[in-house]
Motif scaffolding. Structure first.
Motif, PDB file in Angstrom:
ATOM      1  N   ARG A  11     -19.951  -5.783 -14.670  1.00 21.62           N
ATOM      2  CA  ARG A  11     -19.209  -6.569 -13.680  1.00 21.62           C
ATOM      3  C   ARG A  11     -18.267  -5.647 -12.933  1.00 21.62           C
ATOM      4  O   ARG A  11     -17.964  -4.526 -13.383  1.00 21.62           O
ATOM      5  CB  ARG A  11     -18.411  -7.692 -14.349  1.00 21.62           C
ATOM      6  CG  ARG A  11     -17.247  -7.200 -15.205  1.00 21.62           C
ATOM      7  CD  ARG A  11     -16.613  -8.329 -15.966  1.00 21.62           C
ATOM      8  NE  ARG A  11     -15.514  -7.834 -16.822  1.00 21.62           N
ATOM      9  CZ  ARG A  11     -14.981  -8.533 -17.823  1.00 21.62           C
ATOM     10  NH1 ARG A  11     -15.433  -9.747 -18.093  1.00 21.62           N
ATOM     11  NH2 ARG A  11     -13.999  -8.023 -18.544  1.00 21.62           N
ATOM     12  N   VAL A  12     -17.781  -6.135 -11.795  1.00 24.08           N
ATOM     13  CA  VAL A  12     -16.792  -5.416 -10.987  1.00 24.08           C
ATOM     14  C   VAL A  12     -15.516  -6.243 -10.993  1.00 24.08           C
ATOM     15  O   VAL A  12     -15.534  -7.439 -10.721  1.00 24.08           O
ATOM     16  CB  VAL A  12     -17.292  -5.196  -9.548  1.00 24.08           C
ATOM     17  CG1 VAL A  12     -16.174  -4.631  -8.670  1.00 24.08           C
ATOM     18  CG2 VAL A  12     -18.484  -4.257  -9.545  1.00 24.08           C
ATOM     19  N   THR A  13     -14.411  -5.595 -11.331  1.00 21.37           N
ATOM     20  CA  THR A  13     -13.109  -6.253 -11.371  1.00 21.37           C
ATOM     21  C   THR A  13     -12.211  -5.616 -10.320  1.00 21.37           C
ATOM     22  O   THR A  13     -12.084  -4.393 -10.253  1.00 21.37           O
ATOM     23  CB  THR A  13     -12.469  -6.113 -12.761  1.00 21.37           C
ATOM     24  OG1 THR A  13     -13.336  -6.715 -13.730  1.00 21.37           O
ATOM     25  CG2 THR A  13     -11.124  -6.807 -12.808  1.00 21.37           C
TER      26      THR A  13
ATOM     27  N   ASP B 160     -19.907 -10.592 -11.642  1.00 20.19           N
ATOM     28  CA  ASP B 160     -20.972 -10.117 -12.519  1.00 20.19           C
ATOM     29  C   ASP B 160     -22.114  -9.545 -11.686  1.00 20.19           C
ATOM     30  O   ASP B 160     -22.599 -10.189 -10.749  1.00 20.19           O
ATOM     31  CB  ASP B 160     -21.490 -11.257 -13.399  1.00 20.19           C
ATOM     32  CG  ASP B 160     -20.416 -11.768 -14.347  1.00 20.19           C
ATOM     33  OD1 ASP B 160     -19.398 -11.071 -14.522  1.00 20.19           O
ATOM     34  OD2 ASP B 160     -20.609 -12.865 -14.922  1.00 20.19           O
ATOM     35  N   LEU B 161     -22.539  -8.332 -12.037  1.00 24.60           N
ATOM     36  CA  LEU B 161     -23.603  -7.659 -11.294  1.00 24.60           C
ATOM     37  C   LEU B 161     -24.971  -8.150 -11.758  1.00 24.60           C
ATOM     38  O   LEU B 161     -25.146  -8.518 -12.926  1.00 24.60           O
ATOM     39  CB  LEU B 161     -23.505  -6.144 -11.490  1.00 24.60           C
ATOM     40  CG  LEU B 161     -22.242  -5.477 -10.963  1.00 24.60           C
ATOM     41  CD1 LEU B 161     -22.265  -3.992 -11.271  1.00 24.60           C
ATOM     42  CD2 LEU B 161     -22.094  -5.699  -9.462  1.00 24.60           C
ATOM     43  N   PRO B 162     -25.957  -8.147 -10.871  1.00 22.14           N
ATOM     44  CA  PRO B 162     -27.317  -8.540 -11.288  1.00 22.14           C
ATOM     45  C   PRO B 162     -27.878  -7.570 -12.317  1.00 22.14           C
ATOM     46  O   PRO B 162     -27.490  -6.397 -12.394  1.00 22.14           O
ATOM     47  CB  PRO B 162     -28.110  -8.505  -9.975  1.00 22.14           C
ATOM     48  CG  PRO B 162     -27.090  -8.534  -8.887  1.00 22.14           C
ATOM     49  CD  PRO B 162     -25.867  -7.874  -9.431  1.00 22.14           C
ATOM     50  N   ALA B 163     -28.791  -8.068 -13.118  1.00 22.86           N
ATOM     51  CA  ALA B 163     -29.442  -7.232 -14.123  1.00 22.86           C
ATOM     52  C   ALA B 163     -30.244  -6.136 -13.434  1.00 22.86           C
ATOM     53  O   ALA B 163     -30.884  -6.360 -12.406  1.00 22.86           O
ATOM     54  CB  ALA B 163     -30.351  -8.075 -15.013  1.00 22.86           C
ATOM     55  N   GLY B 164     -30.195  -4.962 -14.013  1.00 24.34           N
ATOM     56  CA  GLY B 164     -30.909  -3.830 -13.448  1.00 24.34           C
ATOM     57  C   GLY B 164     -30.127  -3.027 -12.439  1.00 24.34           C
ATOM     58  O   GLY B 164     -30.655  -2.062 -11.889  1.00 24.34           O
TER      59      GLY B 164
END
Length: 363
Positions: A215-217, A266-270
């Motif tokens: 994820r990016v915060t 939340d970042l996508p998987a991969g």
């Protein structure tokens, strides 16, 4: 011997004739023909620059974090005997990462086991003595006090067995703490110990994170989150296009000093990213972002020479001119021009052809 023939023209007239001959020779070299005729213009692809009114999106600096990250630390002291992983290795849940010298703990466990065996032997003796005295008490050969004393000794021996068994279990558990295993499937991010180092309780030895859940915060001013964080996008360092997060969470608390709220995307998987990597959180709209004309041009029309960033525009006399510009973010095949180029100007979309045209015209 060759002698120069003297001219009967005045000095000023001779200079005028010489200048005219030089001009004619230069024009012939440049391919312009005789003086007074312009060289044929090279056809260059030209695009009329247009401005679009769009809401300026704000970007806030952040960093990539792992949703699951564990710092594996020692719970017992000892020397590191075995180190099975390195930084960057992929590990599976339960895999042995390292081993700490457990010789002292194993000896304590053996001693505890021996004490349990001795206590059980005493319990067997007390049980036999209690059974015998109960038979004697039934025949009134001993007093009631003697029977109660035998029962008390039996209960004490039984309690001793339970206590020593618990101590032996704790000793065996202490022995197991000398083997450190991976808590989940992941990647070893950091390794703060080497084989032969002394591990102490609470000392971090290595860090494991799950690369499939990132994820990016970013800390965003609370005033910019009045309408929520819908439509937020993530820009990773070195990426040309923004990513749409799977889920955006705005923490409910506000920092009283900076008046910001933490926003997690939340970042996508991969997604190819690592914890600690620089990233930006982009929020559309907002009170502090008013609509303004924005200029976008093809990214292929940009010329980069050392520290110079420029484009070719069609100037006076249909001649290409190099113009320095300041660029903004890249959006696919387009890039935003923040300064140096206005709407209505003619942009040359083939910078190589413009460079050749400038070189041919300067000969």
């Amino acid at each position: 011997m060759i002698r120069e023939r003297k001219s009967h023209l005045p000095i000023r007239a001779r200079h005028a004739v010489l200048a005219a001959r030089c001009a004619l020779a230069a024009a012939l070299v440049l391919g312009a023909g005789v003086p007074g005729r312009a060289a044929p213009a090279t056809e260059l692809p030209v695009l009329a620059v247009q401005a679009t009114a769009a809401a300026q999106a704000s970007r806030y600096d952040g960093q990539v974090e792992a949703l699951r990250q564990a710092v594996v630390a020692a719970q017992v002291p000892g020397r590191v005997l075995e180190l099975n992983v390195h930084a960057g290795d992929a590990v599976r849940a339960g895999q042995v990462l390292l081993r700490i010298d457990a010789q002292a703990a194993e000896q304590n466990a053996a001693a505890s086991g021996a004490q349990v065996a001795a206590a059980r032997a005493q319990l067997d003796v007390a049980s036999t003595e209690l059974a015998r005295k109960r038979q004697l008490a039934q025949k009134s050969y001993i007093s009631q006090a003697a029977l109660e004393q035998a029962e008390s000794q039996w209960r004490a021996a039984q309690a001793q067995v339970h206590a020593l068994s618990a101590q032996a279990g704790a000793a065996r558990t202490q022995t197991g703490l000398h083997v450190l295993r991976a808590p989940f499937d992941g990647v070893v991010a950091q390794l703060a110990v080497e084989r032969g180092d002394m591990a102490m309780p609470g000392r971090p030895l290595l860090t494991v994170y799950d690369p499939a859940a990132l994820r990016v915060t970013a800390n965003v001013p609370a005033s910019a989150l009045e309408g929520g964080a819908a439509g937020a996008q993530v820009l990773l360092a070195g990426a040309d296009q923004a990513l749409a997060p799977l889920r955006v969470q705005v923490l409910p608390t506000v920092d009283p000093q900076s008046l910001t709220q933490a926003v997690r995307a939340d970042l996508p998987a991969g997604t190819r990213a690592v914890p600690g990597q620089f990233a930006r959180l982009q929020l559309p709209g907002g009170a502090e972002r008013s609509a303004r004309p924005r200029v976008f041009i093809p990214a292929s029309a940009v010329v980069r020479r050392a520290e110079l960033t420029a484009v070719y525009v069609m100037g006076d006399g249909q001649r290409p001119q190099l113009r320095q510009v300041r660029l903004g973010p890249v959006q696919g095949a387009l890039v935003e021009v923040l300064a140096g180029l206005d709407a209505g100007e003619s942009l040359i979309t083939d910078p190589q052809a413009a460079t050749r045209a400038v070189a041919n015209g300067s000969r």
